[in-house]
Design an enzyme around this catalytic site. Structure first.
Site, mmCIF file in Angstrom:
data_model
loop_
_atom_site.group_PDB
_atom_site.id
_atom_site.type_symbol
_atom_site.label_atom_id
_atom_site.label_comp_id
_atom_site.label_asym_id
_atom_site.label_seq_id
_atom_site.Cartn_x
_atom_site.Cartn_y
_atom_site.Cartn_z
ATOM 1 N N GLU A 83 37.557 33.000 36.649
ATOM 2 C CA GLU A 83 37.285 33.822 37.845
ATOM 3 C C GLU A 83 37.297 32.982 39.118
ATOM 4 O O GLU A 83 36.545 32.004 39.222
ATOM 5 C CB GLU A 83 35.917 34.506 37.668
ATOM 6 C CG GLU A 83 35.590 35.472 38.784
ATOM 7 C CD GLU A 83 34.256 36.211 38.567
ATOM 8 O OE1 GLU A 83 33.878 36.454 37.403
ATOM 9 O OE2 GLU A 83 33.586 36.508 39.561
ATOM 10 N N LYS A 269 24.657 38.827 35.323
ATOM 11 C CA LYS A 269 26.068 38.444 35.134
ATOM 12 C C LYS A 269 26.415 37.324 36.117
ATOM 13 O O LYS A 269 27.112 36.359 35.776
ATOM 14 C CB LYS A 269 26.976 39.663 35.341
ATOM 15 C CG LYS A 269 28.416 39.459 34.915
ATOM 16 C CD LYS A 269 29.294 38.779 35.956
ATOM 17 C CE LYS A 269 30.729 38.668 35.479
ATOM 18 N NZ LYS A 269 31.607 37.970 36.453
ATOM 19 N N ASP A 285 28.240 26.979 22.332
ATOM 20 C CA ASP A 285 28.417 28.352 21.854
ATOM 21 C C ASP A 285 27.931 29.327 22.937
ATOM 22 O O ASP A 285 26.748 29.619 23.034
ATOM 23 C CB ASP A 285 27.601 28.506 20.553
ATOM 24 C CG ASP A 285 27.623 29.913 20.009
ATOM 25 O OD1 ASP A 285 28.154 30.825 20.672
ATOM 26 O OD2 ASP A 285 27.069 30.107 18.906
ATOM 27 N N HIS A 382 35.496 35.884 48.679
ATOM 28 C CA HIS A 382 36.510 35.899 47.611
ATOM 29 C C HIS A 382 37.908 35.789 48.192
ATOM 30 O O HIS A 382 38.734 35.024 47.724
ATOM 31 C CB HIS A 382 36.420 37.214 46.824
ATOM 32 C CG HIS A 382 35.372 37.176 45.762
ATOM 33 N ND1 HIS A 382 35.109 38.236 44.937
ATOM 34 C CD2 HIS A 382 34.537 36.208 45.377
ATOM 35 C CE1 HIS A 382 34.152 37.921 44.097
ATOM 36 N NE2 HIS A 382 33.785 36.688 44.349
HETATM 37 C C1 MEV Z 1 30.718 38.650 40.098
HETATM 38 O O1 MEV Z 1 31.345 37.848 39.123
HETATM 39 C C2 MEV Z 1 29.230 38.408 40.103
HETATM 40 C C3 MEV Z 1 28.420 39.271 41.082
HETATM 41 O O2 MEV Z 1 28.677 40.643 40.829
HETATM 42 C C4 MEV Z 1 26.967 38.926 40.870
HETATM 43 C C5 MEV Z 1 25.998 39.805 41.618
HETATM 44 O O3 MEV Z 1 26.324 40.948 41.974
HETATM 45 O O4 MEV Z 1 24.852 39.322 41.824
HETATM 46 C C6 MEV Z 1 28.847 39.031 42.505
#
Ligand code: MEV
Length: 437
Positions: A83, A269, A285, A382
């Site tokens: 990513e 995430k 792992d 981004h």
């Molecule tokens: C994207 O890979 C991760 C985010 O969605 C994390 C978040 O929203 O805190 C930007």
């Protein structure tokens, strides 16, 4: 050697020049540096010994997370991820935390839980009492199954007998015995599974039941790491937003995740962006780490964020806690040349130290995401980075990367053909764009 993780302008270098700077900053040996330069991180023959039905290897980009300081020491963090922005965002956030004194981390001893399930137990209370009375003998048997682990100072550290109550829908009660095993620098799956298998016949005999599953638990909540990060408000400021305002925005984002599992999932995430990238790079792992993270996040019965943020003493302060079952010996970390190289770049001395650094990478990723979301939104950053990647992909190097990326971004049309046009024009125009403004 003492590493310095501050390498200004790293992103502007060509890959070859970055490798030279990295080899120098990490004090890599000649062989490691040569391997990195040749891109020989995993040969097919080694891969063939690692898994089954091998047909090749599957490369992912490997980057370096910069600016990390954890408990006063600098670390260059190898990050393997597909990513865009993850590595740059973590590096930027690590720089902000560095300005507040760096990450402060602590870790539990490397204790894994091995589960032995016993089914068909008529008298679960009696079984629990009988097993508890024999625990010293059980633990001795388990240790005898892993003399190598004992030789390096690991081994069992206790046990607990749990009764899983019979349910109203006809599922019988069960006994589960947890062995707590200090795995030292190994992730420990093989050791604890072997121990569980060794003691299960005796446990079934004592319980008057039948042997069920014998396997580690990925909810490694006795092997947690805790990290604290403090950021001065000024570090959080953006072109359009004052630092204190961004800090309040990050706290509000944290509260959102604390109140809403839908948001907590995305918040976590973002943490795992940094964690998984470093876990993969070091040959660990990552499915186990993911399972541990999310089961830990849900342990109260509600899914919650692994890191939360508050305003404390004039700083933005974040705290993270999560299981971190990692190894620096055994498994892929032993046989995968790229994983060994990643550990050499980190200069890590133990699995516990690795866990603290990797959890810091998770916090950095979380901070970067919340800062962007609480200010200009995630897409601007981004797209800026994407523009840089596209500029580099058409051959821009040095200052030209930024100059091409700036024009590309401003044009709103971030495509390689457009980047190539801009690059060829700028190559014939030595004046940096915007130098006069
Ligand atoms: C994207 O890979 C991760 C985010 O969605 C994390 C978040 O929203 O805190 C930007």
């Amino acid at each position: 050697m003492t590493r310095c993780s501050r390498v200004p302008g790293f992103y502007k270098l060509s890959v070859a020049d970055r490798l030279d700077r990295l080899a120098e900053a990490a004090g890599l040996g000649v062989d490691d540096a040569a391997r990195l330069r040749a891109g020989e991180l995993l040969d097919r023959a080694t891969a063939d010994h690692m898994i089954d039905n091998v047909i090749g290897t599957y490369p992912l980009p490997l980057g370096i997370g910069l600016n990390f300081q954890v408990n006063g020491a600098d670390y260059l963090v190898p990050m393997c991820v597909e990513e865009p922005s993850v590595v740059a965002a973590a590096s930027n956030a690590a720089k902000m935390v560095r300005a507040g004194g760096g990450f402060v981390a602590e870790a539990d001893d490397p204790i894994m839980i091995s589960q032995v399930q016993i089914t068909g137990v008529a008298d679960t209370d009696g079984a629990k009492r009988r097993i508890e009375a024999q625990l010293p003998e059980i633990l001795k048997r388990a240790d005898e199954a892993q003399p190598g682990l004992l030789a390096v100072g690991g081994g069992t550290r206790g046990a607990e007998v749990r009764i899983l109550e019979a349910s109203s829908n006809g599922i019988e009660g069960q006994i589960v015995v947890h062995l707590f095993v200090d795995c030292r620098d190994a992730m420990g799956a093989n050791s604890v599974n072997t121990m569980a298998e060794r003691v299960s016949p005796r446990l079934a005999e004592l319980a008057g039941g039948t042997i069920g599953l014998r396997i580690l638990s990925n909810l490694a909540d006795r092997r947690c790491v805790r990290v604290r990060a403090r950021v001065p408000f000024a570090e959080l400021a953006t072109d359009a937003h004052d630092g204190a305002e961004v800090a309040r925005g990050v706290v509000s984002a944290s509260r959102f995740a604390e109140l809403d599992p839908y948001r907590a999932a995305t918040h976590n995430k973002g943490i795992m962006n940094g964690i998984d990238a470093a876990v993969i790079a070091t040959g660990n792992d990552w499915r186990g780490i993911e399972a541990g993270a999310h089961s830990f996040a849900a342990r109260s019965g509600t899914y919650r964020p692994l890191a939360i943020w508050r305003l404390v003493d004039g700083f933005l302060e974040g705290r993270l806690e999560m299981p971190m079952a990692l190894g620096t010996v055994g498994g892929a970390t032993k046989v995968h040349p790229g994983a060994r190289l990643a550990l050499a770049i980190l200069g890590i001395k133990s699995a516990t130290e690795l866990g603290m650094v990797i959890a810091s990478a998770g916090m950095a990723s979380n901070l970067a995401a919340l800062r962007a979301l609480a200010s200009e939104g995630i897409q601007r950053g981004h797209m800026t980075l994407h523009a840089r990647t596209v500029a580099a992909s058409v051959g821009a190097t040095g200052d030209l990367v930024d100059r091409v990326a700036r024009e590309l971004f401003a044009s709103g049309d971030i495509r390689p053909d457009r980047a190539a046009e801009i690059l060829s024009r700028l190559r014939t125009d030595p004046t940096p764009q915007g130098a006069a403004s």
